[in-house]
Write a protein that holds these residues in place. Structure first.
Motif, PDB file in Angstrom:
ATOM      1  N   VAL A 180       0.871  -1.097  -0.083  1.00 32.43           N
ATOM      2  CA  VAL A 180       0.104  -0.001  -0.006  1.00 32.43           C
ATOM      3  C   VAL A 180       0.928   1.362  -0.053  1.00 32.43           C
ATOM      4  CG1 VAL A 180      -1.588   1.261   1.209  1.00 32.43           C
ATOM      5  CG2 VAL A 180      -1.878  -1.082   1.001  1.00 32.43           C
ATOM      6  N   ASP A 181       0.507   2.161  -0.739  1.00 25.37           N
ATOM      7  CA  ASP A 181       1.177   3.458  -0.844  1.00 25.37           C
ATOM      8  C   ASP A 181       0.820   4.382   0.099  1.00 25.37           C
ATOM      9  OD1 ASP A 181       2.898   2.810  -3.376  1.00 25.37           O
ATOM     10  OD2 ASP A 181       1.021   2.888  -4.179  1.00 25.37           O
ATOM     11  N   ILE A 182      -0.483   4.667   0.461  1.00 22.24           N
ATOM     12  CA  ILE A 182      -0.914   5.569   1.193  1.00 22.24           C
ATOM     13  C   ILE A 182      -2.028   5.028   2.175  1.00 22.24           C
ATOM     14  CG2 ILE A 182      -2.478   7.685   1.547  1.00 22.24           C
ATOM     15  CD1 ILE A 182      -1.115   8.241  -1.700  1.00 22.24           C
ATOM     16  N   VAL A 183      -1.886   5.182   3.465  1.00 23.62           N
ATOM     17  CA  VAL A 183      -3.280   4.806   4.340  1.00 23.62           C
ATOM     18  C   VAL A 183      -3.579   6.103   4.752  1.00 23.62           C
ATOM     19  CG1 VAL A 183      -3.541   4.048   6.760  1.00 23.62           C
ATOM     20  CG2 VAL A 183      -2.209   2.606   5.086  1.00 23.62           C
ATOM     21  N   PHE A 184      -4.892   5.946   4.499  1.00 18.99           N
ATOM     22  CA  PHE A 184      -5.608   7.521   5.018  1.00 18.99           C
ATOM     23  C   PHE A 184      -6.561   6.866   6.320  1.00 18.99           C
ATOM     24  CE2 PHE A 184      -9.924   9.708   4.263  1.00 18.99           C
ATOM     25  CZ  PHE A 184      -9.350  10.932   4.808  1.00 18.99           C
ATOM     26  N   ALA A 185      -6.239   7.351   7.126  1.00 16.05           N
ATOM     27  CA  ALA A 185      -6.966   7.040   8.585  1.00 16.05           C
ATOM     28  C   ALA A 185      -7.436   8.273   9.319  1.00 16.05           C
ATOM     29  CB  ALA A 185      -5.689   6.376   9.433  1.00 16.05           C
ATOM     30  N   PRO A 186      -8.453   8.906   8.827  1.00 20.61           N
ATOM     31  CA  PRO A 186      -9.030  10.105   9.613  1.00 20.61           C
ATOM     32  C   PRO A 186      -9.868   9.885  10.913  1.00 20.61           C
ATOM     33  CG  PRO A 186     -10.451   9.203   7.728  1.00 20.61           C
ATOM     34  CD  PRO A 186      -9.328   8.436   8.036  1.00 20.61           C
ATOM     35  N   SER A 187      -9.908  10.995  11.522  1.00 18.23           N
ATOM     36  CA  SER A 187     -10.889  10.719  12.579  1.00 18.23           C
ATOM     37  C   SER A 187     -12.216  11.024  12.318  1.00 18.23           C
ATOM     38  CB  SER A 187     -10.403  11.997  13.780  1.00 18.23           C
ATOM     39  OG  SER A 187     -10.849  13.216  13.104  1.00 18.23           O
ATOM     40  N   VAL A 188     -13.277  10.625  13.171  1.00 19.42           N
ATOM     41  CA  VAL A 188     -14.442  11.035  12.863  1.00 19.42           C
ATOM     42  C   VAL A 188     -14.734  12.354  12.698  1.00 19.42           C
ATOM     43  CG1 VAL A 188     -16.864  10.813  13.815  1.00 19.42           C
ATOM     44  CG2 VAL A 188     -15.305   8.897  14.201  1.00 19.42           C
ATOM     45  N   GLU A 189     -13.869  13.209  13.244  1.00 17.65           N
ATOM     46  CA  GLU A 189     -14.308  14.503  13.380  1.00 17.65           C
ATOM     47  C   GLU A 189     -13.709  15.181  11.876  1.00 17.65           C
ATOM     48  OE1 GLU A 189     -12.906  13.229  15.795  1.00 17.65           O
ATOM     49  OE2 GLU A 189     -14.882  13.438  17.032  1.00 17.65           O
ATOM     50  N   GLU A 190     -12.570  14.594  11.449  1.00 12.55           N
ATOM     51  CA  GLU A 190     -12.237  14.752  10.068  1.00 12.55           C
ATOM     52  C   GLU A 190     -13.204  14.535   9.117  1.00 12.55           C
ATOM     53  OE1 GLU A 190      -9.601  16.428   9.809  1.00 12.55           O
ATOM     54  OE2 GLU A 190      -9.226  16.521   7.500  1.00 12.55           O
ATOM     55  N   MET A 191     -13.723  13.486   9.300  1.00  9.49           N
ATOM     56  CA  MET A 191     -14.800  13.064   8.138  1.00  9.49           C
ATOM     57  C   MET A 191     -16.094  13.812   8.433  1.00  9.49           C
ATOM     58  SD  MET A 191     -13.631  10.699   5.856  1.00  9.49           S
ATOM     59  CE  MET A 191     -14.768   9.570   5.295  1.00  9.49           C
ATOM     60  N   TYR A 192     -16.672  13.727   9.508  1.00 11.83           N
ATOM     61  CA  TYR A 192     -17.788  14.557   9.531  1.00 11.83           C
ATOM     62  C   TYR A 192     -17.557  15.707  10.395  1.00 11.83           C
ATOM     63  CZ  TYR A 192     -19.431   9.781   8.063  1.00 11.83           C
ATOM     64  OH  TYR A 192     -19.961   8.743   7.290  1.00 11.83           O
ATOM     65  N   PRO A 193     -17.190  16.842   9.890  1.00  7.98           N
ATOM     66  CA  PRO A 193     -17.007  17.832  10.518  1.00  7.98           C
ATOM     67  C   PRO A 193     -18.304  18.881  10.907  1.00  7.98           C
ATOM     68  CG  PRO A 193     -16.141  18.074   8.391  1.00  7.98           C
ATOM     69  CD  PRO A 193     -16.573  16.864   8.433  1.00  7.98           C
ATOM     70  N   GLN A 194     -19.259  18.688  10.119  1.00  6.89           N
ATOM     71  CA  GLN A 194     -20.542  19.013  10.037  1.00  6.89           C
ATOM     72  C   GLN A 194     -21.588  18.419   9.508  1.00  6.89           C
ATOM     73  OE1 GLN A 194     -18.190  20.914   7.785  1.00  6.89           O
ATOM     74  NE2 GLN A 194     -19.178  19.197   6.760  1.00  6.89           N
ATOM     75  N   ASP A 195     -22.769  18.595   9.437  1.00  8.97           N
ATOM     76  CA  ASP A 195     -23.732  17.667   9.028  1.00  8.97           C
ATOM     77  C   ASP A 195     -25.332  18.617   8.545  1.00  8.97           C
ATOM     78  OD1 ASP A 195     -25.758  15.954   8.366  1.00  8.97           O
ATOM     79  OD2 ASP A 195     -26.183  15.170  10.175  1.00  8.97           O
TER      80      ASP A 195
END
Lengths: 284, 284
Positions: free
Chosen positions: A87-102
Motif C-alpha cells: 500500500v502506498d497511502i493509508v488514509f486514517a482520518p478521525s470521525v471529526e475529520e470525516m464528519y465536521p458538520q452535518d
C-alpha cells in the motif's frame, strides 16, 4: 508508505497522482486487517500505480445498539500489514475529520437494503453508502476493491456506482476459501471441531442451488435442495438462503443475467455467511 | 462545439480533456436558455479550458402535478445560444440515457429542503441532488456554475458538495439585475406597468434587512423592517421572507458566518423571488 490523517494531506497526494496521470486503486476498510483485506490490497497493487487504503471505523453505519465503541482498532498493526502488501497511502482520518458538520443530506439505500443481512440492520447500508461516496470523492480512484464475502454490500455499492455514474471501476474480489470450501472468516475460530466439519455444507448448498437453477431455471426448487442439504449435513439453523438477481437483489425474472445465491447459517452459536454470484447464460 | 447525447460520447470527451490535464467547467441547465444561463456559461468560459453545458429536463425533480411534460424545450435554439457564448460541449441526453434502470437508491435532502420554496415542492430537491450528482460524476468538472437566483438550490447543492466531499469548486454567479435593482426573470414580463414600478421594493427590502442585521445582529427586527417596506411600497403579498445561516439554512446563531436573506413575493399574480447572501463579519 505514507500515513495521512487529514483530508488536506490526502488531497495533496491524490492531486499529485492525478497530475502524473497515475491510476489509483482504493481499498476501503474499517481496519483490524485480516487476510481478506490484504487480498484486496494485493489485487489493487497488481492493477494500479498508486494504492490507497482507508482505515476508518465509520460511525454512521452502526446502529445505536451496535458495537461502534468496542469495534477493534489497531492502527500500528494495520499500517505495518498495509505496508507489507505494498500500500502506498493509508488514509486514517478521525470521525471529526470525516464528519465536521452535518447539513442533513443522506444517501438512502432502497429495497436492496431491507432483505438478507439488511433486514436486521436498519440504516446500516445508508451509512455504508455515505462513507463510500465520501471516500470515492476524496480519493477519486480508478478502481475500488471490495470483497465478495459481503455480497449485499457489494451489490448496493455497485448499484450506487451504476445509477449515480461514479467514474470508477468496481472490482469484486472472490471469496477466499479453506481447502474444503468453507469461506475464510475470523469467526471460524469460534467453531467446535464437529461444527467445523459441518460448516463446508453451506458452500456445498450454494453450489447445489446454483447448479440446480442453471439446469432447470427453477429458483424455488433450487432453494429447497440447498436447504435440505444444510439440514441433512449440519445441526445448524438457517437464517436465510436466497436466490436473487444481482446487483438489484430483486426476484429473478426471465431477463436476469446475473444471480446471487446467498446464505446465513448459524452453526452452533456462530453465524456464518457465504454466497456465490453466477451468470445465467454461463451454464445454459 | 459538439453536441453529444450519449454518456459514452460524453465520457470520451471528458477523458480526452482529463488526459490533456484541461480544466472543465460545467453549466447544468434544463435548457430553454435565457440570459441567466448565458451569464453562467460566460463565467465558465473565462475560467476553464473546456466548457460543458448540460441540457436536460430532469423528470425526477418534478412533482406528479407539475409541468414536466409541458416544460418548454428548444434544443436547436439552445445549441445556437450555447455556441454563441463559447460552450465546447453540449450534453443533451434523453431520459432513458440518464435513467436506464433504477436500483432504488436516492439522495435525500434534509431540513434545508423543507422551508422556503421547498415547502410547497416535496421531493423536488431530492431530484435536483440526484441529477446534479450524476452530472458531476459524468463530467468530473473542475468548477460547476449555478445562479444565485435559486439560492435554496445553491445552498443544498453546496451542502452536498461539502458534506460528500465532491472534488469540485462550486461557483455561484450573482443575480443579474435591472437598473432599478429588480432581479432579472423571464416572469417580469407578466408584470403590469404599475406592478413593474412596485417590484424593486423586494430587493430594497432585502438590502434593508441585511443592513439592519449587520448593524444590530437582530434577525427578527430586520425581518419586520423588510416586511414593512414591502407592505408600504407594494400591493403585493409576501409568501416568505427569511434570514437564515448559509448554506445550512438553519436559524442564525452567534457562530453564523454567512447569511441568506431570501424572499418570495406575489406582485399581482406574479410570484417573484430574490435573495442576497452576505458575510456577517463584512459589515461589523
Amino acid at each position: 508508505m505514507k500515513v495521512v490523517t487529514t483530508i488536506e494531506a490526502l488531497t495533496t497526494e491524490i492531486q499529485t497522482a492525478k497530475q502524473k496521470q497515475q491510476t489509483i486503486g482504493l481499498v476501503p476498510t474499517m481496519g483490524y486487517l485480516h487476510e481478506g483485506h490484504l487480498t484486496l490490497a494485493q489485487a489493487a497493487r497488481a492493477e494500479n500505480d498508486v494504492v490507497v487504503m482507508s482505515i476508518f471505523v465509520n460511525p454512521t453505519q452502526f446502529g445505536p445498539h451496535e458495537d461502534f465503541a468496542s469495534y477493534p482498532r489497531d492502527l500500528p498493526r494495520d499500517t505495518a500489514l498495509a505496508e507489507s502488501v505494498g500500500v502506498d497511502i493509508v488514509f486514517a482520518p478521525s470521525v471529526e475529520e470525516m464528519y465536521p458538520q452535518d447539513g442533513g443530506i443522506r444517501i438512502a439505500a432502497g429495497k436492496q437494503a431491507t432483505i438478507l443481512c439488511g433486514a436486521s440492520r436498519p440504516g446500516h447500508f445508508d451509512g455504508v453508502l455515505q462513507v463510500v461516496a465520501k471516500l470515492f470523492h476524496l480519493t477519486q480512484p480508478t478502481r475500488a476493491y471490495f470483497g465478495q464475502k459481503d455480497a449485499q454490500q457489494v451489490a448496493i455499492i455497485a448499484t450506487m456506482v451504476r445509477d449515480f455514474n461514479f467514474p470508477i471501476e468496481m472490482r469484486v474480489i472472490p471469496i477466499v476459501r479453506e481447502e474444503d470450501g468453507l469461506a475464510k472468516s475470523s469467526r471460524n475460530v469460534y467453531l467446535s471441531e464437529s461444527e467445523r466439519q459441518e460448516a463446508p455444507a453451506i458452500y456445498e448448498a450454494l453450489q447445489l442451488a446454483r447448479d440446480h437453477f442453471l439446469a432447470t431455471g427453477d429458483a424455488a426448487s433450487a432453494l429447497i435442495e440447498a436447504k435440505s442439504h444444510i439440514q441433512a449435513r449440519t445441526q445448524g439453523s438457517i437464517d436465510y438462503i436466497e436466490l436473487l438477481a444481482y446487483p438489484d437483489l430483486t426476484p429473478i425474472t426471465a431477463a436476469t443475467e446475473q444471480v446471487l445465491v446467498a446464505a446465513a447459517v448459524y452453526i452452533g452459536k456462530t453465524r456464518l455467511i457465504d454466497n456465490c454470484i453466477f451468470t445465467v447464460k454461463e451454464g445454459l
